[in-house]
Design an enzyme around this catalytic site. Structure first.
Site, PDB file in Angstrom:
ATOM      1  N   SER A 160      -3.777  11.841  -4.044  1.00 21.31           N
ATOM      2  CA  SER A 160      -3.712  10.406  -4.250  1.00 21.31           C
ATOM      3  C   SER A 160      -3.123  10.178  -5.632  1.00 21.31           C
ATOM      4  O   SER A 160      -3.257  11.022  -6.528  1.00 21.31           O
ATOM      5  CB  SER A 160      -5.120   9.846  -4.192  1.00 21.31           C
ATOM      6  OG  SER A 160      -5.201   8.654  -4.925  1.00 21.31           O
ATOM      7  N   CYS A 210       0.853  -1.180   0.000  1.00 27.50           N
ATOM      8  CA  CYS A 210       0.000   0.000   0.000  1.00 27.50           C
ATOM      9  C   CYS A 210       0.896   1.240   0.000  1.00 27.50           C
ATOM     10  O   CYS A 210       2.079   1.163   0.321  1.00 27.50           O
ATOM     11  CB  CYS A 210      -0.940  -0.031   1.195  1.00 27.50           C
ATOM     12  SG  CYS A 210      -2.310   1.149   1.064  1.00 27.50           S
TER      13      CYS A 210
HETATM   14 FE1  FES Z   1      -3.721   0.509  -0.578  1.00 22.44          FE
HETATM   15 FE2  FES Z   1      -4.564   1.927  -2.722  1.00 22.44          FE
HETATM   16  S1  FES Z   1      -2.915   0.528  -2.578  1.00 22.44           S
HETATM   17  S2  FES Z   1      -5.291   2.016  -0.682  1.00 22.44           S
END
Ligand code: FES
Length: 560
Positions: free
Chosen positions: A474, A128
């Site tokens: 993001s 992540c």
């Molecule tokens: Fe974990 Fe997108 S890779 S929230």
């Protein structure tokens, strides 16, 4: 004696060898150590497993596969856990303030375990956005033989959806284009199982960057989370650590300045996330490699964007995997002289050696463009400066939005304020949405503005509204967006003195971001500015706000 040198037990020997270390051995026997294990190099395996998020839900299974590989290479694996959070889940509310903080917590925690427990080497498995750079920061700080394993990308959701589809569906619902049942159907089918968010968002960007850096095995960044290839990668990673240990190859031997240039080059060619700027600067700093935000500009002038991947493009990582992943792209970049082929990688070979046997993409693919028909002729990651961002800002300009935007400021002192206005239809074409006091110190935690950018997209204003912030984005954000504005509002940067209606120009050709205002007026407003009370006064966010540096230097917390 020769055998002892080969095991290179520099750290574990201090912990478990000799009469006086009997108590330590006694404790370790209780967790499964045998006599033989004490003579083997110890390899810490940092698992970011957690039920918190699909990105990491499968990682303990991968850690066990890595451990088998380590054991088969006659080293002793020790799996330990660290935390993770999920940006995809936390985006759009106060909890997101912990996200970038978690990068530091994870790096600190891995450093703490390996440093304390005398592990001779480290394999870290991340999946992540924050835990991946965190793993690399920990490796760099420890500077013991180490390699990274990527958890792998998620498969596409129904109808080619992913998490960003859900964020954008919220905006489409606000606009009245879809009803609640449509939204619920997307919510229920966009995330089909384990793995990292499926576009060239931050996780896939960082996985690719880390492979180009040489710190993960060739081909490992372009694998699905649930696939035989990923399990095989884990096993091979376990075995590969042995070579690094025997030859005492450390992160500082691999994470060199040319290797960082390779990582930046690949990130640009892939159209990767702006977060890569923040993370690569922090990773370079951790390994004492001089890298500045302006290096992104220098390299960006000669590297085109070649990948038609989401968020700006059409395809998902799993589709890139089907045509060969990132290795053929790296081979093309190498052939063009855009990568340093002589950089060492964790399997003991150079980047060029790893790419030697890689086949090119099939002729009929549309995901990776040729050099003479790039998505964009130079970098989409623009480092801007100007009277609004004297020490830099980061823009992600795919070119589809144009490269010049002038508009009137709509100023918000938090993400929540901006969302109310965007979803309420109070942001209109020609506005520059300013979201401030969201920087590393101000938020604190430098939240991602995925909800506002998605809401702007969902309302169909993507080409008519710009968004600027001292927060960040993001990897899924797209549109005319500028983040990482420094100095941030909380330390009195000029973003703090913008008022509704001020004219702002973003020029991604000249790399400038300016307020249409005289220096005298800026100075007059700055002298009248008063720092607000911190949002948080105790706990980890308060500690973070005290220690974190500027986003222009990677928002690091361990430089005093
Ligand atoms: Fe974990 Fe997108 S890779 S929230």
């Amino acid at each position: 004696m020769a055998n002892q040198d080969k095991t290179n037990r520099k750290h574990s020997a201090l912990l478990v060898d000799g009469i006086q270390k009997s108590p330590a051995r006694s404790m370790l026997r209780a967790v499964g150590f045998t006599d033989q294990d004490f003579r083997r190099p110890q390899v810490g395996i940092a698992s970011t497993w957690s039920e918190v998020t699909p990105c990491n839900i499968h990682i303990n299974g991968l850690a066990e596969e890595v451990a088998k590989g380590v054991f088969s290479a006659e080293a002793k694996p020790i799996i330990f856990n660290t935390i993770t959070i999920s940006d995809g889940i936390a985006n759009g509310y106060q909890g997101m303030k912990y996200s970038l903080v978690s990068r530091e917590v994870i790096a600190d925690s891995i450093e703490t375990v390996v440093g304390c427990q005398g592990h001779d080497a480290l394999i870290a498995i991340g999946g992540c956005d924050k835990n991946m750079p965190a793993c690399l920061i920990a490796m760099a700080r420890l500077n013991r033989p180490a390699l990274f394993v990527y958890g792998g990308t998620i498969q596409p959701g129904k109808n080619h959806t992913d998490i960003v589809s859900v964020f954008e569906a919220v905006g489409a619902h606000a606009r009245g284009d879809i009803n609640e049942a449509d939204l619920l159907a997307i919510e229920k089918s966009a995330i089909p199982g384990p793995g990292s968010c499926g576009g060239m968002y931050t996780a896939n960007t960082m996985a690719s960057a880390i492979e180009a850096l040489g710190m993960s095995l060739p081909g490992s960044s372009a694998q699905e989370a649930v696939s035989p290839e990923k399990r095989e990668d884990c096993h091979r990673a376990g075995q590969a650590i042995r070579w690094l240990i025997e030859n005492d190859v450390k992160p500082s031997d691999i994470m060199t300045r040319p290797a960082f240039e390779n990582a930046i080059t690949l990130v640009i060619a892939l159209g990767g996330s702006t977060n890569a700027v923040l993370h690569l600067l922090a990773m370079a700093d951790a390994v004492n490699v001089p890298l500045s935000i302006d290096d992104f500009t220098t390299l960006g002038k000669r590297v085109p964007v070649l990948a038609d991947l989401r968020p700006s493009g059409r395809y998902l990582m799993s589709e890139l995997i089907q045509i060969g992943g990132i290795a053929p792209l790296m081979k093309r970049l190498l052939a063009k002289g855009l990568l340093h082929g002589n950089c060492l990688t964790v399997n003991g070979k150079t980047l060029a050696e790893n790419l030697a046997e890689v086949k090119d993409y099939p002729a009929n693919q549309n995901i990776i463009m040729p050099f003479d028909k790039p998505i964009k002729a130079d970098s989409h990651l623009r480092i801007l400066r100007g009277n609004l961002a004297p020490t830099s800002a980061v823009a992600k300009i795919s070119g589809q939005e144009g490269t010049l935007f002038t508009g009137k400021a709509r100023v918000f002192n938090s993400e929540e304020e901006s969302m109310t206005a965007i979803l309420g239809g109070q942001v209109v074409a020609g506005d520059v949405v300013v979201i401030r006091y969201e920087g590393p110190k101000g938020g604190p935690g430098m939240r991602e503005m995925l909800s506002p950018t998605s809401a702007i997209m969902g309302r169909g204003l993507g080409n008519q509204v710009a968004l600027i912030t001292d927060g960040r984005f993001s990897g899924g954000s797209h549109g005319f967006v500028v983040g990482h504005i420094t100095p941030e509002a909380m330390v009195g940067g000029p973003i703090a003195i913008i008022e509704d209606g001020d004219t702002i120009t973003i020029d991604a050709e000249k790399n400038e971001i300016n307020l249409a205002m005289t220096d005298e007026e800026i100075q007059r407003r700055l002298s009248a500015w008063v720092a607000p009370e911190p949002n948080v006064k105790r706990g980890v966010l308060a500690k973070y706000a005290k220690t974190v540096g500027s986003a222009s230097e990677g928002a690091i917390t361990d430089k005093f």
